[in-house]
Write a protein that holds these residues in place. Structure first.
Motif, PDB file in Angstrom:
ATOM      1  N   PHE A   1      -5.993 -11.447   0.207  1.00  0.00           N
ATOM      2  CA  PHE A   1      -5.600 -10.937  -1.102  1.00  0.00           C
ATOM      3  C   PHE A   1      -4.093 -10.828  -1.259  1.00  0.00           C
ATOM      4  N   GLN A   2      -3.653 -10.630  -2.521  1.00  0.00           N
ATOM      5  CA  GLN A   2      -2.306 -10.213  -2.868  1.00  0.00           C
ATOM      6  C   GLN A   2      -2.392  -8.773  -3.355  1.00  0.00           C
ATOM      7  N   ALA A   3      -1.332  -7.996  -3.147  1.00  0.00           N
ATOM      8  CA  ALA A   3      -1.318  -6.616  -3.615  1.00  0.00           C
ATOM      9  C   ALA A   3       0.095  -6.234  -4.027  1.00  0.00           C
ATOM     10  N   ALA A   4       0.195  -5.496  -5.109  1.00  0.00           N
ATOM     11  CA  ALA A   4       1.492  -5.044  -5.601  1.00  0.00           C
ATOM     12  C   ALA A   4       1.398  -3.600  -6.065  1.00  0.00           C
ATOM     13  N   SER A   5       2.536  -2.906  -5.998  1.00  0.00           N
ATOM     14  CA  SER A   5       2.627  -1.509  -6.410  1.00  0.00           C
ATOM     15  C   SER A   5       3.548  -1.408  -7.610  1.00  0.00           C
ATOM     16  N   LEU A   6       3.030  -0.866  -8.710  1.00  0.00           N
ATOM     17  CA  LEU A   6       3.827  -0.680  -9.916  1.00  0.00           C
ATOM     18  C   LEU A   6       4.090   0.814 -10.082  1.00  0.00           C
ATOM     19  N   PRO A   7       5.342   1.256  -9.928  1.00  0.00           N
ATOM     20  CA  PRO A   7       5.653   2.690  -9.940  1.00  0.00           C
ATOM     21  C   PRO A   7       5.741   3.277 -11.346  1.00  0.00           C
ATOM     22  N   TYR A   8       5.518   4.604 -11.406  1.00  0.00           N
ATOM     23  CA  TYR A   8       5.670   5.363 -12.639  1.00  0.00           C
ATOM     24  C   TYR A   8       6.902   6.254 -12.549  1.00  0.00           C
ATOM     25  N   GLY A   9       7.498   6.561 -13.696  1.00  0.00           N
ATOM     26  CA  GLY A   9       8.586   7.526 -13.758  1.00  0.00           C
ATOM     27  C   GLY A   9       9.879   7.015 -13.153  1.00  0.00           C
ATOM     28  N   LYS A  10      10.881   7.888 -13.138  1.00  0.00           N
ATOM     29  CA  LYS A  10      12.197   7.513 -12.632  1.00  0.00           C
ATOM     30  C   LYS A  10      12.215   7.328 -11.130  1.00  0.00           C
TER      31      LYS A  10
ATOM     32  N   GLY B   1       9.373   6.896  -9.063  1.00  0.00           N
ATOM     33  CA  GLY B   1       8.257   6.170  -8.472  1.00  0.00           C
ATOM     34  C   GLY B   1       7.411   7.014  -7.551  1.00  0.00           C
ATOM     35  N   LYS B   2       7.219   8.287  -7.923  1.00  0.00           N
ATOM     36  CA  LYS B   2       6.456   9.184  -7.055  1.00  0.00           C
ATOM     37  C   LYS B   2       4.967   8.857  -7.064  1.00  0.00           C
ATOM     38  N   PHE B   3       4.510   8.298  -8.181  1.00  0.00           N
ATOM     39  CA  PHE B   3       3.144   7.797  -8.274  1.00  0.00           C
ATOM     40  C   PHE B   3       3.195   6.304  -8.563  1.00  0.00           C
ATOM     41  N   SER B   4       2.174   5.599  -8.116  1.00  0.00           N
ATOM     42  CA  SER B   4       2.135   4.154  -8.343  1.00  0.00           C
ATOM     43  C   SER B   4       0.734   3.684  -8.690  1.00  0.00           C
ATOM     44  N   PHE B   5       0.703   2.587  -9.424  1.00  0.00           N
ATOM     45  CA  PHE B   5      -0.538   1.879  -9.725  1.00  0.00           C
ATOM     46  C   PHE B   5      -0.611   0.691  -8.773  1.00  0.00           C
ATOM     47  N   TYR B   6      -1.627   0.670  -7.926  1.00  0.00           N
ATOM     48  CA  TYR B   6      -1.789  -0.399  -6.936  1.00  0.00           C
ATOM     49  C   TYR B   6      -2.825  -1.399  -7.422  1.00  0.00           C
ATOM     50  N   VAL B   7      -2.471  -2.686  -7.351  1.00  0.00           N
ATOM     51  CA  VAL B   7      -3.383  -3.755  -7.742  1.00  0.00           C
ATOM     52  C   VAL B   7      -3.647  -4.644  -6.533  1.00  0.00           C
ATOM     53  N   PHE B   8      -4.928  -4.837  -6.218  1.00  0.00           N
ATOM     54  CA  PHE B   8      -5.342  -5.721  -5.129  1.00  0.00           C
ATOM     55  C   PHE B   8      -6.139  -6.868  -5.736  1.00  0.00           C
ATOM     56  N   LEU B   9      -5.603  -8.081  -5.606  1.00  0.00           N
ATOM     57  CA  LEU B   9      -6.207  -9.265  -6.210  1.00  0.00           C
ATOM     58  C   LEU B   9      -6.705 -10.223  -5.122  1.00  0.00           C
ATOM     59  N   PRO B  10      -8.036 -10.372  -4.982  1.00  0.00           N
ATOM     60  CA  PRO B  10      -8.545 -11.339  -4.008  1.00  0.00           C
ATOM     61  C   PRO B  10      -8.063 -12.749  -4.340  1.00  0.00           C
TER      62      PRO B  10
ATOM     63  N   PHE C   1      -9.257  -4.988  -7.793  1.00  0.00           N
ATOM     64  CA  PHE C   1      -9.377  -3.575  -7.437  1.00  0.00           C
ATOM     65  C   PHE C   1      -8.056  -2.898  -7.752  1.00  0.00           C
ATOM     66  N   CYS C   2      -8.127  -1.639  -8.208  1.00  0.00           N
ATOM     67  CA  CYS C   2      -6.893  -0.920  -8.504  1.00  0.00           C
ATOM     68  C   CYS C   2      -7.020   0.541  -8.106  1.00  0.00           C
ATOM     69  N   ALA C   3      -5.896   1.210  -7.928  1.00  0.00           N
ATOM     70  CA  ALA C   3      -5.887   2.626  -7.557  1.00  0.00           C
ATOM     71  C   ALA C   3      -4.601   3.263  -8.052  1.00  0.00           C
ATOM     72  N   ILE C   4      -4.692   4.554  -8.395  1.00  0.00           N
ATOM     73  CA  ILE C   4      -3.512   5.349  -8.714  1.00  0.00           C
ATOM     74  C   ILE C   4      -3.326   6.329  -7.569  1.00  0.00           C
ATOM     75  N   ARG C   5      -2.156   6.278  -6.948  1.00  0.00           N
ATOM     76  CA  ARG C   5      -1.934   6.986  -5.686  1.00  0.00           C
ATOM     77  C   ARG C   5      -0.654   7.801  -5.729  1.00  0.00           C
ATOM     78  N   ASP C   6      -0.704   8.975  -5.125  1.00  0.00           N
ATOM     79  CA  ASP C   6       0.485   9.788  -4.946  1.00  0.00           C
ATOM     80  C   ASP C   6       1.198   9.317  -3.695  1.00  0.00           C
TER      81      ASP C   6
END
Length: 438
Positions: free
Chosen positions: A278-287, A289-298, A418-423
């Motif tokens: 898979f490929q995976a990337a983290s897209l941060p929120y806020g100034k 990046g304390k939280f991020s949206f993680y995307v996992f692409l098979p 697959f995706c996740a929101i993570r602290d």
């Protein structure tokens, strides 16, 4: 094959979590869980009205813990992936979006009323073995305080409540622990009054900013208590997508067919990881990046089913630790969805079956109680500005690898993912989902 934790791996993870706890973080999502507890026999006696705890916050038991125990966060991560696996079995070839954090909090509140074999079964399913009740409660209180301490661009609210039949007596200690540690609003209601349903649902709507308006349809004659958790998250991307770059492009469904769908595009530097699967990337929120949206692409030679075979807490931590900054392009579908599921079957599969039967031992709560149902509702919207999520019932600092001689990556999320929101401070996973059809 899924790998199980060894003691050395657990110690390693606990050290990683301890480092993360020194930082702050942010997230956007919401979740709601409903616990219905029924009495096996009528409980006699009237219950006094339980007001919200009169103990000042500064003197509350919850304030004794400054930081959450890393063992609780590790337990929640393990439980979250186990629960997700069971939910997928129920929801074959459907979009799934759950808040494992919300479910865990609601069940931890209920755990305060469990005893004997019921308590042991819940501890095993929730991965709480080795943690005392005091540690569980104190860590939940500290985690709530830490998670809600977000930056101005992040809204994160965690709310808890208990709704009790005024004709039934509950142990005062059970009520007080939920007030002190979970800051639960406790209300006695006339369960015969049809307006009681709307009062509970109004609390849910308020706690999720109107994103979830209803969690219960009716109160059954034998139901005596509802324990609810609500999580609301809203965060702007650190780097918002340009709406002018969003265009209709094909998204390939599991069936092999394709549909035209709005796809957002962006170039920049991202925390990124790739392997043969898979490929995976983290897209941060806020100034920050304390939280991020993680995307996992098979990858095209793989699929989500194969990805799930390796999706567990141990592999998750290994993957997260290998993310590094890379230049690249991300193309992500814009999507919005509501999700609802009754979790009885999934929780029974995890070993909590006794709690749903008349053999249940909730003697720390009162006499002759069992769980009738656990319901879970979520809402999520991902667009150019950021993410909003809600539900009623998700690190470490990775080493930045050298990027010399690395070609910019392309991650075209045009198939199920697959995706996740993570602290990113504690590693807590607030939401996770499988998007088969945006």
């Amino acid at each position: 094959m899924k790998q199980k934790f060894g003691s050395s791996w657990e110690k390693f993870l606990q050290r990683r979590y301890a480092v993360r706890l020194g930082r702050r973080y942010a997230l956007a999502a919401a979740s709601v869980v409903l616990m219905g507890v029924i009495g096996c026999t009528q409980v006699e006696g009237n219950t006094k009205v339980y007001a919200q705890s009169s103990v000042p916050r500064s003197e509350s038991l919850a304030q004794k813990s400054v930081l959450p125990d890393t063992k609780l966060i590790l337990a929640n991560t393990k439980f979250g992936f186990k629960l997700f696996e069971e939910v997928l079995k129920q929801e074959n070839n459907k979009n799934v979006f759950i808040s494992p954090a919300s479910v865990a909090i609601a069940l931890d509140m209920t755990y305060n009323g469990a005893n004997g074999s019921t308590q042991r079964a819940m501890a095993k399913a929730l991965e709480l073995q080795g943690l005392s009740l005091q540690e569980i409660n104190s860590s939940n209180a500290a985690l709530k305080q830490l998670l809600e301490n977000s930056d101005p661009e992040i809204q994160l609210n965690i709310a808890n409540s208990l709704w009790a039949n005024q004709e039934v007596k509950f142990n005062a200690d059970f009520i007080k622990k939920n007030q002190d540690f979970y800051q639960a609003k406790v209300t006695n209601l006339n369960f015969q009054d049809p307006n009681s349903v709307s009062k509970i649902n109004n609390w849910v709507s308020e706690s999720t900013r109107g994103r979830i308006n209803k969690i219960i349809e009716r109160i059954e004659p034998d139901q005596v208590l509802f324990l609810l958790n609500a999580i609301y998250f809203k965060g702007k991307w650190t780097n918002e997508f340009d709406k002018q770059q969003t265009v209709q492009q094909p998204f390939y469904l599991t069936s092999g067919t394709q549909k035209q769908h709005p796809m957002m595009s962006q170039k920049g530097k991202y925390k990124y990881y790739e392997n043969e699967q898979f490929q995976a990337a983290s897209l941060p929120y806020g100034k920050d990046g304390k939280f991020s949206f993680y995307v996992f692409l098979p990858k095209k030679n793989s699929n989500l089913k194969s990805f799930y075979e390796n999706l567990n807490a141990e592999n998750w931590e290994k993957w997260i630790s290998q993310f590094s900054l890379r230049e690249g392009l991300i193309r992500l579908p814009r999507f919005k969805m509501d999700y609802e599921i009754t979790l009885n079957t999934a929780l029974e599969a995890l070993g909590i079956g006794e709690a749903f039967t008349n053999q249940a031992d909730f003697s720390q709560m009162g006499q002759n109680f069992q769980i009738s149902e656990v319901k879970h509702k979520t809402f999520v919207e991902v667009n150019e500005e950021g993410t909003e999520a809600a539900a009623t019932t998700s690190v470490g600092v990775t080493a930045v690898s050298a990027t010399v001689n690395q070609q910019p990556f392309q991650m075209i999320v045009d198939r199920p993912f697959f995706c996740a929101i993570r602290d990113n401070q504690t590693g807590s996973i607030l939401f996770m989902g499988a998007i088969l059809d945006p």
